[in-house]
Design an enzyme around this catalytic site. Structure first.
Site, short mmCIF file in Angstrom:
data_model
loop_
_atom_site.label_atom_id
_atom_site.label_comp_id
_atom_site.label_asym_id
_atom_site.label_seq_id
_atom_site.Cartn_x
_atom_site.Cartn_y
_atom_site.Cartn_z
N GLY A 15 0.87 -1.36 -0.19
CA GLY A 15 0.04 0.07 0.22
C GLY A 15 0.79 1.22 -0.08
O GLY A 15 0.38 2.30 0.43
N THR A 16 2.20 1.31 -0.64
CA THR A 16 2.90 2.44 -0.61
C THR A 16 2.07 3.46 -1.53
O THR A 16 2.29 4.63 -1.29
CB THR A 16 4.37 2.18 -0.91
N MET A 94 -2.66 -6.57 -8.08
CA MET A 94 -1.85 -7.47 -8.94
C MET A 94 -2.89 -8.26 -9.41
O MET A 94 -2.54 -9.57 -9.96
CB MET A 94 -0.92 -8.18 -8.13
N ASN A 109 -4.61 2.73 -13.37
CA ASN A 109 -3.51 2.03 -12.95
C ASN A 109 -2.18 2.67 -12.94
O ASN A 109 -2.00 3.51 -13.96
CB ASN A 109 -3.55 0.80 -13.81
N HIS A 111 1.98 1.52 -13.54
CA HIS A 111 2.77 0.30 -13.66
C HIS A 111 4.45 0.96 -13.62
O HIS A 111 4.53 2.01 -14.32
CB HIS A 111 2.54 -0.31 -15.25
#
Ligand code: GAR
Length: 208
Positions: A15-16, A94, A109, A111
């Site tokens: 959860g960073t 994920m 999202n 990435h």
């Protein structure tokens, strides 16, 4: 300043990314509220972070929906539907999900590489940085994009680059990329809050 938008945050681990979003909101630099956190893992530390900030959270365990993207996605969006959510933010999430029609263009999202390089199934977290180093790429970075129903595929909103050094390890590269992620995601969310993102096919136009 824009009106505050409501976020649902999906995560699977530490959860960073959630923490960065919370910090930006608390600093008054992001016109958003996190209304709900949904984790695909019961032991994700991101759930603790949500609790510390009094954000409701729920676990929809991917283990309970093995090989069943449709029912897993339905379960997730049934929780999201309980809140007045403007934007769904995948933050170290994920799993592949099927996005219902009414949420298309409202799911983002991040990435940790420059899509379309080093992305797709199995390319997440440290696997991405290992692949970049193995390949010998000289630059990497991060990509924020609107999600569609294919891994790491939808229209790109923001990309930021970092150099790759000869003596990098997956950890040192991940840390350099993450610094950029901490800028790129709030930037993209704020643009959305200001109504400045216009999707035109594969392209996202950023309105002035
Ligand atoms: C971030 O680096 C994010 O880009 C990556 O997971 C990290 C956050 O994880 N996401 C992916 O690799 C998705 N394909 P955390 O929230 O568990 O700290």
């Amino acid at each position: 300043m824009a009106d505050k938008i409501n976020l649902a945050v999906l995560l699977s681990g530490g959860g960073t990314t959630l923490q960065n979003i919370i910090d930006r909101i608390e600093a008054g630099n992001l016109d958003a509220n996190v209304r709900v956190v949904i984790s695909s893992q019961a032991d994700a530390y991101g759930l603790e972070r949500a609790k510390k900030h009094n954000i409701p959270s729920v676990v929809v365990s991917s283990k309970d929906f093995k090989n069943c993207t449709e029912s897993f996605s339905k379960a997730i969006f049934s929780h999201i539907d309980k809140y007045p959510v403007d934007l769904v933010v995948m933050a170290g999430f994920m799993c592949l999900i099927t996005i219902p029609e009414k949420y298309l263009g409202r799911v983002m999202n991040i990435h940790p590489a420059l899509i379309p390089a080093f992305c797709g199934k199995g390319r997440y977290g440290h696997h991405v940085h290992e692949a970049v180093l193995e390949y010998g790429a000289k630059v990497s970075g991060c990509t924020v994009h609107f999600a569609d129903n294919v891994y790491d595929h939808g229209p790109v909103i923001v990309q930021k680059t970092v150099p790759v050094f000869d003596d990098d390890t997956p950890d040192t590269l991940a840390a350099r990329v993450f610094e950029q992620e901490c800028e790129a995601y709030p930037e993209a969310i704020q643009l959305f809050a200001e109504g400045r993102l216009k999707i035109e096919g594969r392209k996202v136009r950023i309105l002035k």
